[in-house]
Scaffold this motif. Structure first.
Motif, mmCIF file in Angstrom:
data_model
loop_
_atom_site.group_PDB
_atom_site.id
_atom_site.type_symbol
_atom_site.label_atom_id
_atom_site.label_comp_id
_atom_site.label_asym_id
_atom_site.label_seq_id
_atom_site.Cartn_x
_atom_site.Cartn_y
_atom_site.Cartn_z
ATOM 1 N N GLY A 150 0.506 -1.142 -0.243
ATOM 2 C CA GLY A 150 -0.297 0.535 0.267
ATOM 3 C C GLY A 150 0.312 1.438 -0.067
ATOM 4 N N ASP A 151 0.583 2.516 0.005
ATOM 5 C CA ASP A 151 1.058 3.333 0.017
ATOM 6 C C ASP A 151 1.291 4.058 1.190
ATOM 7 O OD1 ASP A 151 1.407 5.795 -0.434
ATOM 8 O OD2 ASP A 151 -0.757 7.237 -1.123
ATOM 9 N N PRO A 152 2.551 4.513 1.102
ATOM 10 C CA PRO A 152 4.103 4.512 2.584
ATOM 11 C C PRO A 152 3.089 5.674 3.183
ATOM 12 C CG PRO A 152 4.821 4.334 0.646
ATOM 13 C CD PRO A 152 3.722 3.975 0.067
ATOM 14 N N LEU A 153 2.760 6.782 2.806
ATOM 15 C CA LEU A 153 1.628 8.172 3.084
ATOM 16 C C LEU A 153 0.638 7.541 4.100
ATOM 17 C CD1 LEU A 153 1.622 10.796 3.799
ATOM 18 C CD2 LEU A 153 -0.158 10.536 1.833
ATOM 19 N N ILE A 154 -0.044 6.488 4.156
ATOM 20 C CA ILE A 154 -1.210 6.172 4.922
ATOM 21 C C ILE A 154 -0.833 5.169 5.484
ATOM 22 C CG2 ILE A 154 -3.034 4.375 4.760
ATOM 23 C CD1 ILE A 154 -3.540 7.384 2.641
ATOM 24 N N GLN A 155 0.331 4.592 4.953
ATOM 25 C CA GLN A 155 1.212 3.641 6.492
ATOM 26 C C GLN A 155 1.719 4.747 7.454
ATOM 27 O OE1 GLN A 155 2.700 -0.277 4.914
ATOM 28 N NE2 GLN A 155 3.047 1.084 3.271
ATOM 29 N N ALA A 156 2.742 5.221 6.718
ATOM 30 C CA ALA A 156 2.646 6.463 8.216
ATOM 31 C C ALA A 156 1.516 6.824 8.936
ATOM 32 C CB ALA A 156 3.448 7.764 7.498
ATOM 33 N N GLY A 157 1.044 7.642 8.542
ATOM 34 C CA GLY A 157 -0.752 7.990 8.800
ATOM 35 C C GLY A 157 -1.377 6.525 10.006
ATOM 36 N N ARG A 158 -1.400 5.235 9.588
ATOM 37 C CA ARG A 158 -1.499 4.503 10.478
ATOM 38 C C ARG A 158 -0.884 4.397 11.638
ATOM 39 N NH1 ARG A 158 -3.082 0.841 5.591
ATOM 40 N NH2 ARG A 158 -4.854 1.364 5.235
ATOM 41 N N VAL A 216 3.587 12.950 7.805
ATOM 42 C CA VAL A 216 3.043 12.839 6.440
ATOM 43 C C VAL A 216 4.662 13.193 5.791
ATOM 44 C CG1 VAL A 216 2.067 15.172 5.039
ATOM 45 C CG2 VAL A 216 1.002 14.229 6.929
ATOM 46 N N LEU A 217 5.452 13.627 6.129
ATOM 47 C CA LEU A 217 6.942 14.063 4.940
ATOM 48 C C LEU A 217 6.774 12.595 5.060
ATOM 49 C CD1 LEU A 217 8.042 17.187 6.514
ATOM 50 C CD2 LEU A 217 7.195 17.207 3.731
ATOM 51 N N ILE A 218 7.579 11.759 5.757
ATOM 52 C CA ILE A 218 7.410 10.666 5.460
ATOM 53 C C ILE A 218 7.447 9.791 4.748
ATOM 54 C CG2 ILE A 218 7.809 8.529 7.087
ATOM 55 C CD1 ILE A 218 10.668 9.851 7.298
ATOM 56 N N GLY A 219 5.891 9.558 5.045
ATOM 57 C CA GLY A 219 4.642 9.200 4.614
ATOM 58 C C GLY A 219 5.542 9.695 2.383
ATOM 59 N N LEU A 220 5.139 10.723 2.252
ATOM 60 C CA LEU A 220 5.241 10.642 1.206
ATOM 61 C C LEU A 220 7.034 10.584 0.745
ATOM 62 C CD1 LEU A 220 4.442 14.831 1.330
ATOM 63 C CD2 LEU A 220 3.687 12.391 -0.096
ATOM 64 N N ALA A 221 7.761 10.478 1.755
ATOM 65 C CA ALA A 221 9.261 10.293 0.545
ATOM 66 C C ALA A 221 9.147 8.809 0.288
ATOM 67 C CB ALA A 221 10.460 10.432 2.011
ATOM 68 N N TYR A 222 9.399 7.831 1.623
ATOM 69 C CA TYR A 222 8.701 6.543 0.967
ATOM 70 C C TYR A 222 7.693 6.633 0.086
ATOM 71 C CZ TYR A 222 10.993 5.900 5.440
ATOM 72 O OH TYR A 222 12.389 6.106 6.437
ATOM 73 N N ARG A 223 7.197 6.789 -0.357
ATOM 74 C CA ARG A 223 6.132 6.592 -1.652
ATOM 75 C C ARG A 223 7.256 7.320 -3.025
ATOM 76 N NH1 ARG A 223 1.563 10.280 -2.984
ATOM 77 N NH2 ARG A 223 0.159 9.323 -1.355
ATOM 78 N N TYR A 224 8.592 7.815 -2.820
ATOM 79 C CA TYR A 224 8.930 8.227 -3.998
ATOM 80 C C TYR A 224 9.989 8.074 -3.922
ATOM 81 C CZ TYR A 224 5.053 11.753 -4.788
ATOM 82 O OH TYR A 224 3.624 11.710 -4.625
ATOM 83 N N ALA A 225 10.506 7.432 -3.047
ATOM 84 C CA ALA A 225 12.282 6.602 -3.152
ATOM 85 C C ALA A 225 12.589 5.430 -2.251
ATOM 86 C CB ALA A 225 12.929 8.126 -2.558
ATOM 87 N N ASP A 226 13.424 5.013 -2.619
ATOM 88 C CA ASP A 226 13.581 3.742 -1.811
ATOM 89 C C ASP A 226 14.757 4.241 -0.077
ATOM 90 O OD1 ASP A 226 13.016 1.559 -3.817
ATOM 91 O OD2 ASP A 226 16.053 1.554 -4.303
ATOM 92 N N TYR A 227 14.020 3.213 0.708
ATOM 93 C CA TYR A 227 14.209 3.310 2.007
ATOM 94 C C TYR A 227 15.983 3.293 2.635
ATOM 95 C CZ TYR A 227 14.956 1.206 7.381
ATOM 96 O OH TYR A 227 15.601 1.651 8.060
#
Length: 281
Positions: A28-36, A75-86
């Motif tokens: 799933g979307d890392p942004l949603i996962q970070a929010g959870r 929010v920013l962590i989720g966006l970061a992992y959405r667009y780049a590797d860990y």
């Protein structure tokens, strides 16, 4: 920094790298996962707060300010992992923060460090940033992800300084951390209902179970760091805590199967060297 505080900060670093990997590795979307995970942190914090007790009212402004900064961070962590590797984004986010945190702690809070400690922090930051630069060279980062990384690092500097002072004023660093994470989760729930309501409520129980577990790990990690900030200089604790990048490198290579070459391992060695010098100071 005493050996026991140093050891606890290293544990906090490992736990921090672990929950970030959980935010990146799930489906799933890392942004949603970070929010959870932010919401999960609140769920884990509330019952523990009943045991620890509330922090002193003197820290209330810092507590609310930190919660707002943490919302931006998640929010920013989720966006970061959405667009780049860990393994690409994590070093840049965590690597640029310690030096600026130390400088601001010196300028704003009057903290001073020995020359050997400064040398260690410099080498530590160089090794951490080296991991990120290697990711750029490999094409794992672009302008968008670099911008998000810079903004995320700014939130790290912000909440580290705010919480370092807030924890000292609270008279109860554990209660301060738990109250702050509970408030962060409340703010995050409001935001997710407003913008991602379906994603928030449609997740199965197993997903929420993992989110609460990751949130509890995040609480323990940051709570340990906050406690350490009441025992040692904020800048030094922040720098040693960023050795989470070394643990992240191992997790990326072994668990997430991301590419890891000689340059990244050389940077990891710099981290270890910088860590040793910082501790010696």
């Amino acid at each position: 920094m005493s050996p026991d505080v140093f050891a606890f900060v290293l544990v906090a670093a490992f736990l921090h790298a672990s929950w970030n990997a959980m935010a990146k590795s799930g489906k799933g979307d890392p942004l949603i996962q970070a929010g959870r995970i932010a919401v999960g942190s609140a769920v884990a914090a509330v019952p523990a707060l009943l045991v620890s007790g509330l922090p002193d009212a003197a820290s209330s402004v810092h507590l609310v300010g930190s919660a707002l900064i943490h919302v931006a961070y998640f929010v920013l962590i989720g966006l970061a992992y959405r667009y780049a590797d860990y393994s690409a984004i994590y070093p840049l986010v965590r690597g640029s923060a310690p030096l600026f945190t130390t400088l601001l702690a010196m300028l704003l809070l009057g903290e001073t460090l020995k020359p050997v400690t400064w040398l260690g922090i410099g080498i530590l930051c160089g090794g951490i940033l080296g991991l990120g630069i290697d990711a750029v060279r490999r094409g794992g980062l672009n302008v968008r992800s670099l911008t998000i990384a810079a903004l995320t690092a700014a939130t790290v500097v912000g909440y580290t300084l705010v919480d370092g002072v807030g924890a000292r004023l609270s008279g109860n660093s554990t209660g301060y951390l738990l109250a702050m994470m509970a408030l962060t989760g409340a703010f995050m729930i409001f935001g997710m209902i407003r913008f991602q309501g379906a994603a928030l409520f449609s997740a199965p129980a197993s997903v929420w179970g993992k989110s609460v577990a990751a949130g509890a790990i995040a609480n323990i990690s940051y709570g340990t760091a906050l406690w350490a900030m009441t025992k040692a200089p904020i800048g030094l604790v922040g720098a040693v805590r960023e050795t989470s990048v070394l643990f992240a490198a191992l997790i990326a290579a072994v668990v997430l199967k991301e590419r890891f070459g000689i340059a990244r391992w050389a940077s990891a060695l710099m981290i270890v060297t910088g860590l040793a010098l910082a501790k010696a100071g």
